[in-house]
Design a protein around this motif. Sequence first.
Motif, PDB file in Angstrom:
ATOM      1  N   ASP A   1       0.847  -1.186   0.000  1.00 47.98           N
ATOM      2  CA  ASP A   1       0.000   0.000   0.000  1.00 47.98           C
ATOM      3  C   ASP A   1       0.884   1.238   0.000  1.00 47.98           C
ATOM      4  N   ASP A   2       0.506   2.209  -0.799  1.00 45.25           N
ATOM      5  CA  ASP A   2       1.219   3.484  -0.822  1.00 45.25           C
ATOM      6  C   ASP A   2       0.383   4.465  -0.008  1.00 45.25           C
ATOM      7  N   LEU A   3       0.667   4.519   1.287  1.00 44.83           N
ATOM      8  CA  LEU A   3      -0.139   5.312   2.196  1.00 44.83           C
ATOM      9  C   LEU A   3       0.202   6.793   2.101  1.00 44.83           C
ATOM     10  N   SER A   4      -0.826   7.614   2.228  1.00 47.00           N
ATOM     11  CA  SER A   4      -0.603   9.059   2.279  1.00 47.00           C
ATOM     12  C   SER A   4       0.061   9.396   3.612  1.00 47.00           C
TER      13      SER A   4
ATOM     14  N   ASP B   1      -2.439   8.960   6.391  1.00 45.84           N
ATOM     15  CA  ASP B   1      -2.667   7.551   6.731  1.00 45.84           C
ATOM     16  C   ASP B   1      -1.487   6.976   7.508  1.00 45.84           C
ATOM     17  N   GLN B   2      -0.269   7.330   7.113  1.00 42.20           N
ATOM     18  CA  GLN B   2       0.918   6.868   7.838  1.00 42.20           C
ATOM     19  C   GLN B   2       0.920   7.399   9.261  1.00 42.20           C
TER      20      GLN B   2
ATOM     21  N   GLU C   1      -1.715   8.411  11.062  1.00 39.31           N
ATOM     22  CA  GLU C   1      -2.787   7.785  11.832  1.00 39.31           C
ATOM     23  C   GLU C   1      -2.431   6.356  12.227  1.00 39.31           C
ATOM     24  N   PHE C   2      -1.797   5.617  11.323  1.00 44.57           N
ATOM     25  CA  PHE C   2      -1.375   4.262  11.634  1.00 44.57           C
ATOM     26  C   PHE C   2      -0.343   4.268  12.757  1.00 44.57           C
TER      27      PHE C   2
END
Length: 71
Positions: free
Chosen positions: A47-50, A53-54, A56-57
């Motif tokens: 997955d190429d997370l924004s 998103d990175q 939040e993870f």
Amino acid sequence: MRRHAEIAGNRRRGEHGVPRTHEVPYIREVVASGACPQFSRRVVEADDLSFRDQFEFGLACLLTRCAEQVR
């Protein structure tokens, strides 16, 4: 705390402060060659997370770990 920030910065930049984008041509070459099918599959399916998103993870992981320590 400062050491953790330094380590995180090194992960983003690569071991010697070189941006990871420097590694992209080599990774593309390895994937195209078919020499490492397991690696290639992981790269292609990753997955190429924004940034959001990175973040939040990472925050969720941090908070989960903190909650485990409190128990």
